[in-house]
Motif scaffolding. Structure first.
Motif, PDB file in Angstrom:
ATOM      1  N   ILE A   1     -74.438  -9.425 -41.770  1.00 56.19           N
ATOM      2  CA  ILE A   1     -72.628  -9.574 -41.532  1.00 56.19           C
ATOM      3  C   ILE A   1     -72.403 -10.268 -40.022  1.00 56.19           C
ATOM      4  N   ALA A   2     -73.652  -9.668 -39.389  1.00 58.73           N
ATOM      5  CA  ALA A   2     -73.434  -9.845 -37.772  1.00 58.73           C
ATOM      6  C   ALA A   2     -73.906 -11.343 -36.785  1.00 58.73           C
TER       7      ALA A   2
ATOM      8  N   GLN B   1     -70.487  -7.581 -49.943  1.00 58.76           N
ATOM      9  CA  GLN B   1     -69.496  -6.169 -50.532  1.00 58.76           C
ATOM     10  C   GLN B   1     -70.990  -6.156 -51.436  1.00 58.76           C
ATOM     11  N   ALA B   2     -71.546  -5.758 -52.806  1.00 59.35           N
ATOM     12  CA  ALA B   2     -72.318  -6.283 -54.046  1.00 59.35           C
ATOM     13  C   ALA B   2     -73.128  -5.629 -53.363  1.00 59.35           C
TER      14      ALA B   2
ATOM     15  N   ALA C   1     -67.813 -16.483 -51.063  1.00 59.91           N
ATOM     16  CA  ALA C   1     -69.235 -16.366 -51.730  1.00 59.91           C
ATOM     17  C   ALA C   1     -69.381 -14.966 -51.697  1.00 59.91           C
ATOM     18  N   SER C   2     -70.228 -15.156 -49.773  1.00 62.00           N
ATOM     19  CA  SER C   2     -70.994 -14.673 -49.476  1.00 62.00           C
ATOM     20  C   SER C   2     -70.924 -13.449 -49.016  1.00 62.00           C
TER      21      SER C   2
ATOM     22  N   PRO D   1     -71.911 -18.164 -42.742  1.00 59.78           N
ATOM     23  CA  PRO D   1     -72.249 -18.858 -43.991  1.00 59.78           C
ATOM     24  C   PRO D   1     -70.967 -20.321 -43.934  1.00 59.78           C
ATOM     25  N   LYS D   2     -71.490 -21.473 -44.482  1.00 62.77           N
ATOM     26  CA  LYS D   2     -70.507 -22.585 -44.896  1.00 62.77           C
ATOM     27  C   LYS D   2     -69.300 -22.191 -44.913  1.00 62.77           C
ATOM     28  N   PRO D   3     -67.925 -22.385 -44.780  1.00 60.37           N
ATOM     29  CA  PRO D   3     -66.505 -22.653 -44.643  1.00 60.37           C
ATOM     30  C   PRO D   3     -66.531 -22.616 -46.203  1.00 60.37           C
TER      31      PRO D   3
END
Length: 87
Positions: A56-57, A74-75, A68-69, A61-63
């Motif tokens: 996360i830090a 979360q999963a 999806a990221s 990800p691409k906009p």
């Protein structure tokens, strides 16, 4: 890593004993102990959860892939929490 010492625990009353050679200056004090296997399990869990936090830090990800990221993160976090639910 935490220092460990060899000791003995009574399977009946739970008394713990870990004698060491004394040089004559000992003073007994109350301490809290944890079983090594419990500590190892928690250390593993912290390591795994820190891995998710590091993603996360440090990952941007691409906009167009942001949704999806986030769902993938979360999963992954849910999987870790399901293995060891928070009380």
């Amino acid at each position: 890593m935490a220092e460990t010492i060899e000791g003995w625990r009574c399977i009946g009353c739970g008394k713990v004993d870990a004698p060491r050679p004394c040089i004559g200056v000992c003073q007994d004090e109350r301490v809290e102990l944890v079983l090594a296997e419990d500590y190892a399990e928690l250390a593993w869990r912290v390591e795994q959860l820190e891995g998710v936090l590091a993603l996360i830090a440090h990952v941007t990800p691409k906009p167009e892939r942001l949704g999806a990221s986030w769902l993938a993160l979360q999963a992954r976090a849910r999987t870790l929490l399901e293995k060891n639910p928070v009380p």
